[in-house]
Design an enzyme around this catalytic site. Structure first.
Site, PDB file in Angstrom:
ATOM      1  N   LEU A 166     -32.759 -11.729 -38.827  1.00  0.00           N
ATOM      2  CA  LEU A 166     -33.829 -11.769 -37.835  1.00  0.00           C
ATOM      3  C   LEU A 166     -33.432 -12.671 -36.674  1.00  0.00           C
ATOM      4  O   LEU A 166     -32.989 -13.804 -36.881  1.00  0.00           O
ATOM      5  CB  LEU A 166     -35.116 -12.309 -38.469  1.00  0.00           C
ATOM      6  CG  LEU A 166     -35.677 -11.512 -39.657  1.00  0.00           C
ATOM      7  CD1 LEU A 166     -36.850 -12.263 -40.267  1.00  0.00           C
ATOM      8  CD2 LEU A 166     -36.089 -10.115 -39.226  1.00  0.00           C
ATOM      9  N   GLU A 167     -33.562 -12.164 -35.448  1.00  0.00           N
ATOM     10  CA  GLU A 167     -33.389 -12.996 -34.270  1.00  0.00           C
ATOM     11  C   GLU A 167     -34.757 -13.586 -33.930  1.00  0.00           C
ATOM     12  O   GLU A 167     -35.711 -12.848 -33.708  1.00  0.00           O
ATOM     13  CB  GLU A 167     -32.866 -12.176 -33.085  1.00  0.00           C
ATOM     14  CG  GLU A 167     -31.572 -11.428 -33.371  1.00  0.00           C
ATOM     15  CD  GLU A 167     -31.807  -9.959 -33.709  1.00  0.00           C
ATOM     16  OE1 GLU A 167     -32.959  -9.484 -33.580  1.00  0.00           O
ATOM     17  OE2 GLU A 167     -30.837  -9.297 -34.107  1.00  0.00           O
TER      18      GLU A 167
END
Length: 220
Positions: A166-167
């Protein structure tokens, strides 16, 4: 066709949708058309070591932290420059300069901060005759505080599986306090028209089977 909660649960039980651990293991239910994704262990959180990268660039006569996106090798680059968030600094001035830091078992993300963090769930579809794809989205009420999650590559393609990287970015006014196990994103599932023809694919995925933010373990 987007799957309902009933169908998502059924496809997981049949093994056509891979979600380990399943939602039931978090004592969580199913939303109408999605399931929650949770942050993995604190060791799965990583930030870019901009200071080291800038110093290496200076040694080569390059300016600052410039990065040629069309030229860099993701696997080598991420292995070299991704590090764990630093501990929270002791002095107020040093803390002011930290955009992402560790406070015990928590990660503090200040406005402008950015990090990568793996999910607790291993997600995907079988390689043989997959008939589903998935989309990773932020949770709307959390997004309204200014947190941005997984904002450029939401699609989990048919036949892919791994932990999801996840960014996470803070575009709001708060200092976000994130902990392992937080429900930070959600997964929706879509049935595709037919299993893909893998002979049409020209390049191998750099992230399939990934166990950390830099990608899968090296081939033995």
């Amino acid at each position: 066709m987007y799957l309902s909660s009933r169908d998502i649960q059924w496809w997981i039980k049949c093994g056509h949708l891979i979600v380990r651990p399943p939602p039931e293991q978090f004592n969580a239910g199913y939303d109408e058309t999605s399931i929650d994704l949770h942050l993995g262990p604190i060791s799965a959180a990583q930030v870019w070591d901009i200071a080291s990268y800038t110093n290496d660039n200076a040694d080569r006569g390059l300016k600052g932290p410039e990065l040629g996106l069309g030229l860099f090798n993701w696997a080598k680059f991420s292995e070299k420059y991704l590090i764990s968030p630093p501990p929270e600094a002791a002095s107020a001035q040093e803390r002011k300069e930290q955009l992402v830091c560790l406070r015990g078992s928590q990660v503090i993300v200040k406005p402008g901060g950015f990090l990568l963090w793996m999910t607790e769930e291993w997600v995907g579809t079988p390689k043989t005759n997959p008939n589903l794809i998935c989309f990773v989205n932020a949770k709307s009420t959390k997004a309204r505080t200014g947190i941005i999650v997984h904002f450029t590559a939401p699609t989990i393609h048919a036949g892919w599986e791994g932990y999801i990287c996840l960014e996470i970015a803070n575009m709001g006014p708060f200092h976000f306090v994130l902990e392992p196990g937080d429900a930070i994103a959600q997964l929706t599932v879509v049935m595709i028209s037919s299993p893909p023809d893998l002979s049409l694919k020209k390049s191998k995925s750099q992230t399939a089977g990934q166990t950390k933010v830099s990608g899968p373990p090296p081939a033995s």
